[in-house]
Design a protein around this motif. Sequence first.
Motif, PDB file in Angstrom:
ATOM      1  N   LEU A 126       9.311  -0.777  -6.404  1.00  0.00           N
ATOM      2  CA  LEU A 126       8.678  -2.065  -6.123  1.00  0.00           C
ATOM      3  C   LEU A 126       9.139  -2.612  -4.773  1.00  0.00           C
ATOM      4  O   LEU A 126       8.332  -3.126  -3.990  1.00  0.00           O
ATOM      5  CB  LEU A 126       9.000  -3.065  -7.232  1.00  0.00           C
ATOM      6  N   ARG A 127      10.436  -2.449  -4.504  1.00  0.00           N
ATOM      7  CA  ARG A 127      10.980  -2.932  -3.231  1.00  0.00           C
ATOM      8  C   ARG A 127      10.400  -2.143  -2.057  1.00  0.00           C
ATOM      9  O   ARG A 127       9.960  -2.739  -1.059  1.00  0.00           O
ATOM     10  CB  ARG A 127      12.510  -2.818  -3.255  1.00  0.00           C
ATOM     11  N   ARG A 128      10.409  -0.819  -2.152  1.00  0.00           N
ATOM     12  CA  ARG A 128       9.909  -0.007  -1.049  1.00  0.00           C
ATOM     13  C   ARG A 128       8.423  -0.218  -0.809  1.00  0.00           C
ATOM     14  O   ARG A 128       7.950  -0.216   0.336  1.00  0.00           O
ATOM     15  CB  ARG A 128      10.195   1.473  -1.317  1.00  0.00           C
ATOM     16  N   LEU A 129       7.673  -0.397  -1.893  1.00  0.00           N
ATOM     17  CA  LEU A 129       6.226  -0.576  -1.785  1.00  0.00           C
ATOM     18  C   LEU A 129       5.837  -2.008  -1.396  1.00  0.00           C
ATOM     19  O   LEU A 129       4.693  -2.252  -1.008  1.00  0.00           O
ATOM     20  CB  LEU A 129       5.564  -0.220  -3.122  1.00  0.00           C
ATOM     21  N   GLY A 130       6.766  -2.922  -1.531  1.00  0.00           N
ATOM     22  CA  GLY A 130       6.485  -4.310  -1.174  1.00  0.00           C
ATOM     23  C   GLY A 130       5.501  -4.970  -2.121  1.00  0.00           C
ATOM     24  O   GLY A 130       4.648  -5.758  -1.709  1.00  0.00           O
ATOM     25  N   THR A 131       5.628  -4.663  -3.413  1.00  0.00           N
ATOM     26  CA  THR A 131       4.718  -5.231  -4.402  1.00  0.00           C
ATOM     27  C   THR A 131       5.511  -5.656  -5.625  1.00  0.00           C
ATOM     28  O   THR A 131       6.692  -5.308  -5.762  1.00  0.00           O
ATOM     29  CB  THR A 131       3.634  -4.203  -4.803  1.00  0.00           C
ATOM     30  N   ASP A 132       4.865  -6.395  -6.522  1.00  0.00           N
ATOM     31  CA  ASP A 132       5.572  -6.813  -7.734  1.00  0.00           C
ATOM     32  C   ASP A 132       5.053  -6.112  -8.982  1.00  0.00           C
ATOM     33  O   ASP A 132       5.490  -6.410 -10.090  1.00  0.00           O
ATOM     34  CB  ASP A 132       5.519  -8.334  -7.912  1.00  0.00           C
ATOM     35  N   TYR A 133       4.102  -5.184  -8.803  1.00  0.00           N
ATOM     36  CA  TYR A 133       3.681  -4.374  -9.954  1.00  0.00           C
ATOM     37  C   TYR A 133       3.106  -3.045  -9.484  1.00  0.00           C
ATOM     38  O   TYR A 133       2.640  -2.900  -8.351  1.00  0.00           O
ATOM     39  CB  TYR A 133       2.665  -5.112 -10.827  1.00  0.00           C
ATOM     40  N   ILE A 134       3.148  -2.077 -10.371  1.00  0.00           N
ATOM     41  CA  ILE A 134       2.627  -0.729 -10.137  1.00  0.00           C
ATOM     42  C   ILE A 134       1.435  -0.537 -11.061  1.00  0.00           C
ATOM     43  O   ILE A 134       1.510  -0.825 -12.258  1.00  0.00           O
ATOM     44  CB  ILE A 134       3.716   0.328 -10.426  1.00  0.00           C
ATOM     45  N   ASP A 135       0.329  -0.055 -10.531  1.00  0.00           N
ATOM     46  CA  ASP A 135      -0.875   0.085 -11.344  1.00  0.00           C
ATOM     47  C   ASP A 135      -0.771   1.230 -12.351  1.00  0.00           C
ATOM     48  O   ASP A 135      -1.205   1.086 -13.495  1.00  0.00           O
ATOM     49  CB  ASP A 135      -2.096   0.299 -10.438  1.00  0.00           C
ATOM     50  N   LEU A 136      -0.250   2.360 -11.922  1.00  0.00           N
ATOM     51  CA  LEU A 136      -0.084   3.499 -12.822  1.00  0.00           C
ATOM     52  C   LEU A 136       1.283   4.127 -12.574  1.00  0.00           C
ATOM     53  O   LEU A 136       1.546   4.630 -11.480  1.00  0.00           O
ATOM     54  CB  LEU A 136      -1.187   4.533 -12.602  1.00  0.00           C
ATOM     55  N   TYR A 137       2.142   4.074 -13.589  1.00  0.00           N
ATOM     56  CA  TYR A 137       3.519   4.570 -13.465  1.00  0.00           C
ATOM     57  C   TYR A 137       3.622   5.860 -14.273  1.00  0.00           C
ATOM     58  O   TYR A 137       3.374   5.867 -15.479  1.00  0.00           O
ATOM     59  CB  TYR A 137       4.491   3.520 -13.987  1.00  0.00           C
ATOM     60  N   GLN A 138       4.018   6.943 -13.590  1.00  0.00           N
ATOM     61  CA  GLN A 138       3.936   8.272 -14.175  1.00  0.00           C
ATOM     62  C   GLN A 138       5.285   8.996 -14.144  1.00  0.00           C
ATOM     63  O   GLN A 138       5.960   8.983 -13.114  1.00  0.00           O
ATOM     64  CB  GLN A 138       2.925   9.112 -13.390  1.00  0.00           C
ATOM     65  N   ILE A 139       5.649   9.640 -15.258  1.00  0.00           N
ATOM     66  CA  ILE A 139       6.811  10.525 -15.201  1.00  0.00           C
ATOM     67  C   ILE A 139       6.422  11.730 -14.361  1.00  0.00           C
ATOM     68  O   ILE A 139       5.339  12.291 -14.514  1.00  0.00           O
ATOM     69  CB  ILE A 139       7.280  10.943 -16.613  1.00  0.00           C
ATOM     70  N   HIS A 140       7.293  12.118 -13.436  1.00  0.00           N
ATOM     71  CA  HIS A 140       6.922  13.136 -12.446  1.00  0.00           C
ATOM     72  C   HIS A 140       6.904  14.539 -13.051  1.00  0.00           C
ATOM     73  O   HIS A 140       5.991  15.325 -12.810  1.00  0.00           O
ATOM     74  CB  HIS A 140       7.890  13.078 -11.253  1.00  0.00           C
TER      75      HIS A 140
END
Length: 333
Positions: A126-140
């Motif tokens: 979130l910090r690196r992307l400069g946002t407060d939410y992620i639309d799709l969070y995936q286990i790699h």
Amino acid sequence: MQYRQIATTDLKLSAITFGAWAAGGWMWGGNERKESIAAIRASYDEGVTSIDTAPIYGQGESEEIVGEAIKGIPRDEIQILTKYGMRWDVAKGDFAFKSKNNQGQDIDIYKYAGRESIIKECEDSLRRLGTDYIDLYQIHWPDKTTSIEETMETVAELIKQGKVREAGVCNYNVEQLMEARKYIRLASNQVPYSMVKRDIEKDVVPYCIEHNKSVLAYSPLERGLLTGKMKPGYQFAEGDHRANLYFFKDENLRRTDAFLQKIKPIADAKGATLGQLVLRWTITQPGITIALVGARNTKQAKENARTMRISLGQDEVDLITNELDQLQLMKDA
């Protein structure tokens, strides 16, 4: 551009989604940060609203580049896909492989998706992307040292907190998909799929169709192999992981090029490049929801995005598939 609904969620992604692995430079022989930012912005201008990245890509650099590229764009006009579960900064979990970072230093990569690790990774992303939410969070990648229950229940917590909209997985087989959906509403499975890598058609795709899960195809151009730009004798930059893959040995480059030349008249008739034709075929395959495609400069980015301007009739799809069925690559080439 087409925008496709992800499973039964209200999340829609652009059919061509920007894949930001190469943007991070890691394992691709480096990359110019300004060019990567320009490529993402050029994609957006062409209608590509979805960007897929991961912390491991450049050990944070790809996410930082994405964060910089999306500045000034209304947050609800883009969809950010990122991942968790690959650590280079702790020796914990399932050892994956040895690598080098962008500075040439040795690093060990671990697959680890324990609760405390996911929470930390989410905050870092979130910090690196400069946002407060992620639309799709995936286990790699699957982590055999942590239960799927622990992993998915942690992501469910992040969804309740508003830090994540939807949960996805990457590189999961059918058994793992069945286990994961016990603990969370699973939206998607991101898996490798291309004309020369179609194994998922046997089991993963049928399962996802039956259970209404989206398939996000990564490496649909097989890391450049299917663009028509690689001929026998192609030289890779130092640090480019493709140099050691069997796909890129001279005999396979020759065989692939021969196949591509057979289908080139279809591309020519549509004023399209071979890469665009390959991507369009990919996105028409049953069960394939979106194609993740990387670009290292604005020219590539625009070309990829304009794929959806061309159309393929079923007779053309069948012709391409028939030619493809005759292509055999040598794994020991």
